[in-house]
Design a protein around this motif. Sequence first.
Motif, mmCIF file in Angstrom:
data_model
loop_
_atom_site.group_PDB
_atom_site.id
_atom_site.type_symbol
_atom_site.label_atom_id
_atom_site.label_comp_id
_atom_site.label_asym_id
_atom_site.label_seq_id
_atom_site.Cartn_x
_atom_site.Cartn_y
_atom_site.Cartn_z
ATOM 1 N N ILE A 1 136.921 34.229 38.531
ATOM 2 C CA ILE A 1 135.986 35.267 38.935
ATOM 3 C C ILE A 1 134.591 34.884 38.462
ATOM 4 N N THR A 2 133.579 35.455 39.104
ATOM 5 C CA THR A 2 132.228 35.254 38.598
ATOM 6 C C THR A 2 132.043 36.125 37.360
ATOM 7 N N ASN A 3 131.158 35.701 36.501
ATOM 8 C CA ASN A 3 130.975 36.378 35.212
ATOM 9 C C ASN A 3 129.969 37.515 35.329
ATOM 10 N N GLU A 4 130.316 38.495 36.112
ATOM 11 C CA GLU A 4 129.413 39.622 36.357
ATOM 12 C C GLU A 4 130.085 40.934 35.957
ATOM 13 N N ASN A 5 129.690 41.469 34.828
ATOM 14 C CA ASN A 5 130.125 42.796 34.391
ATOM 15 C C ASN A 5 131.641 42.979 34.356
ATOM 16 N N ILE B 1 128.871 29.739 48.155
ATOM 17 C CA ILE B 1 129.421 30.134 49.458
ATOM 18 C C ILE B 1 128.374 29.782 50.510
ATOM 19 N N ALA B 2 128.813 29.183 51.574
ATOM 20 C CA ALA B 2 127.937 28.862 52.706
ATOM 21 C C ALA B 2 126.710 28.061 52.282
ATOM 22 N N GLY B 3 126.901 27.150 51.353
ATOM 23 C CA GLY B 3 125.830 26.255 50.942
ATOM 24 C C GLY B 3 124.853 26.819 49.930
ATOM 25 N N GLU B 4 125.135 28.021 49.415
ATOM 26 C CA GLU B 4 124.244 28.625 48.428
ATOM 27 C C GLU B 4 125.050 29.130 47.237
ATOM 28 N N SER B 5 124.401 29.115 46.078
ATOM 29 C CA SER B 5 125.071 29.673 44.906
ATOM 30 C C SER B 5 125.112 31.194 45.018
ATOM 31 N N GLU C 1 136.055 32.680 33.892
ATOM 32 C CA GLU C 1 134.817 33.281 34.373
ATOM 33 C C GLU C 1 133.836 32.160 34.689
ATOM 34 N N VAL C 2 133.345 32.159 35.911
ATOM 35 C CA VAL C 2 132.453 31.109 36.382
ATOM 36 C C VAL C 2 131.055 31.695 36.542
ATOM 37 N N HIS C 3 130.059 31.026 35.961
ATOM 38 C CA HIS C 3 128.685 31.480 36.117
ATOM 39 C C HIS C 3 128.318 31.429 37.598
ATOM 40 N N THR C 4 127.532 32.401 38.035
ATOM 41 C CA THR C 4 127.191 32.489 39.457
ATOM 42 C C THR C 4 126.387 31.291 39.956
ATOM 43 N N ASP C 5 125.752 30.548 39.049
ATOM 44 C CA ASP C 5 125.083 29.301 39.455
ATOM 45 C C ASP C 5 126.091 28.235 39.861
ATOM 46 N N ASN C 6 127.318 28.368 39.393
ATOM 47 C CA ASN C 6 128.352 27.353 39.626
ATOM 48 C C ASN C 6 129.368 27.761 40.684
#
Length: 67
Positions: free
Chosen positions: A8-12, A54-58, A46-51
């Motif tokens: 999962i992304t590390n958001e809240n 989707i669709a070529g963008e972080s 938990e994966v940082h959203t920079d890493n």
Amino acid sequence: MPYVNIKITNENVTPEKKAALIKGATQLLVDVLDKNPNTTVVVIDEVHTDNWGIAGESITVRRKKGQ
């Protein structure tokens, strides 16, 4: 010994939400595959959203754009 890896992304994500994921994933394997919960391993990465992209963008960039 079942092994479940949740990424999962590390958001809240609170410790309570992580506990619910672990409990839910474990129970799903018990219910569907009759697995022993005492030998079921659940790992949350938990994966940082920079890493995460989707669709070529972080995800970081997409969140800033409101996508």
